[in-house]
Design a protein around this motif. Structure first.
Motif, PDB file in Angstrom:
ATOM      1  N   LYS A   1       0.832  -1.209   0.000  1.00 28.07           N
ATOM      2  CA  LYS A   1       0.000   0.000   0.000  1.00 28.07           C
ATOM      3  C   LYS A   1       0.858   1.248   0.000  1.00 28.07           C
ATOM      4  N   ALA A   2       1.939   1.209   0.759  1.00 29.82           N
ATOM      5  CA  ALA A   2       2.836   2.368   0.807  1.00 29.82           C
ATOM      6  C   ALA A   2       3.478   2.605  -0.555  1.00 29.82           C
ATOM      7  N   ILE A   3       3.867   1.538  -1.230  1.00 24.63           N
ATOM      8  CA  ILE A   3       4.464   1.671  -2.564  1.00 24.63           C
ATOM      9  C   ILE A   3       3.463   2.281  -3.530  1.00 24.63           C
ATOM     10  N   LEU A   4       2.226   1.777  -3.521  1.00 19.47           N
ATOM     11  CA  LEU A   4       1.207   2.299  -4.430  1.00 19.47           C
ATOM     12  C   LEU A   4       0.890   3.767  -4.134  1.00 19.47           C
ATOM     13  N   GLU A   5       0.830   4.129  -2.867  1.00 27.94           N
ATOM     14  CA  GLU A   5       0.588   5.533  -2.503  1.00 27.94           C
ATOM     15  C   GLU A   5       1.728   6.427  -2.976  1.00 27.94           C
TER      16      GLU A   5
ATOM     17  N   LEU B   1      10.145   2.807  -8.063  1.00 31.46           N
ATOM     18  CA  LEU B   1       8.921   2.351  -7.404  1.00 31.46           C
ATOM     19  C   LEU B   1       8.183   1.302  -8.228  1.00 31.46           C
ATOM     20  N   MET B   2       8.187   1.464  -9.542  1.00 30.37           N
ATOM     21  CA  MET B   2       7.531   0.477 -10.399  1.00 30.37           C
ATOM     22  C   MET B   2       8.251  -0.874 -10.310  1.00 30.37           C
ATOM     23  N   ASN B   3       9.564  -0.859 -10.241  1.00 29.66           N
ATOM     24  CA  ASN B   3      10.312  -2.107 -10.073  1.00 29.66           C
ATOM     25  C   ASN B   3       9.980  -2.767  -8.745  1.00 29.66           C
ATOM     26  N   ARG B   4       9.882  -1.968  -7.680  1.00 34.46           N
ATOM     27  CA  ARG B   4       9.501  -2.520  -6.378  1.00 34.46           C
ATOM     28  C   ARG B   4       8.094  -3.098  -6.423  1.00 34.46           C
ATOM     29  N   ALA B   5       7.188  -2.426  -7.111  1.00 31.59           N
ATOM     30  CA  ALA B   5       5.811  -2.918  -7.232  1.00 31.59           C
ATOM     31  C   ALA B   5       5.787  -4.249  -7.981  1.00 31.59           C
ATOM     32  N   ARG B   6       6.598  -4.369  -9.023  1.00 32.68           N
ATOM     33  CA  ARG B   6       6.674  -5.638  -9.756  1.00 32.68           C
ATOM     34  C   ARG B   6       7.235  -6.751  -8.872  1.00 32.68           C
TER      35      ARG B   6
ATOM     36  N   LEU C   1       2.440  -6.283  -7.275  1.00 35.79           N
ATOM     37  CA  LEU C   1       1.327  -5.392  -6.985  1.00 35.79           C
ATOM     38  C   LEU C   1       0.662  -4.935  -8.277  1.00 35.79           C
ATOM     39  N   SER C   2      -0.601  -4.668  -8.175  1.00 32.06           N
ATOM     40  CA  SER C   2      -1.317  -4.062  -9.291  1.00 32.06           C
ATOM     41  C   SER C   2      -2.374  -3.143  -8.715  1.00 32.06           C
ATOM     42  N   SER C   3      -2.791  -2.180  -9.526  1.00 29.11           N
ATOM     43  CA  SER C   3      -3.769  -1.222  -9.078  1.00 29.11           C
ATOM     44  C   SER C   3      -4.526  -0.702 -10.281  1.00 29.11           C
ATOM     45  N   SER C   4      -5.728  -0.189 -10.029  1.00 30.05           N
ATOM     46  CA  SER C   4      -6.448   0.431 -11.123  1.00 30.05           C
ATOM     47  C   SER C   4      -5.778   1.758 -11.436  1.00 30.05           C
TER      48      SER C   4
END
Length: 87
Positions: free
Chosen positions: A27-31, A73-78, A82-85
């Motif tokens: 959640k922190a990464i997406l925020e 951040l995108m690399n960390r999300a991958r 993680l995915s988000s709308s």
């Protein structure tokens, strides 16, 4: 038998704690991705309105720094899958 049950319970408890930690981190990464995206839009608007060459250069450097942060951040999300709308 009790030793086996304790071991299973311990394993399940640890897995649950790890999932909760990943969820909070995710959640922190997406925020942060949303915030960096917002800042990039702001810099783009500022760049479009700026006339002074030094300030234009400042916009360019700030945009490059934000782009690097966004890629990180995108690399960390991958890595966290993680995915988000779209925001």
């Amino acid at each position: 038998m009790e030793g086996v049950l304790r071991m299973i319970r311990h394993t399940v408890d640890n897995a649950t704690k790890k999932e909760a930690a990943v969820d909070v981190d995710g959640k922190a990464i997406l925020e942060e991705i949303k915030e960096v995206s917002r800042q990039m839009r702001y810099i783009d608007q500022w760049f479009d309105m700026e006339c002074d060459s030094d300030m234009i250069e400042s916009c360019i450097y700030q945009r490059e720094a934000l782009s690097a942060r966004y890629r990180y951040l995108m690399n960390r999300a991958r890595q966290h899958e993680l995915s988000s709308s779209p925001f």
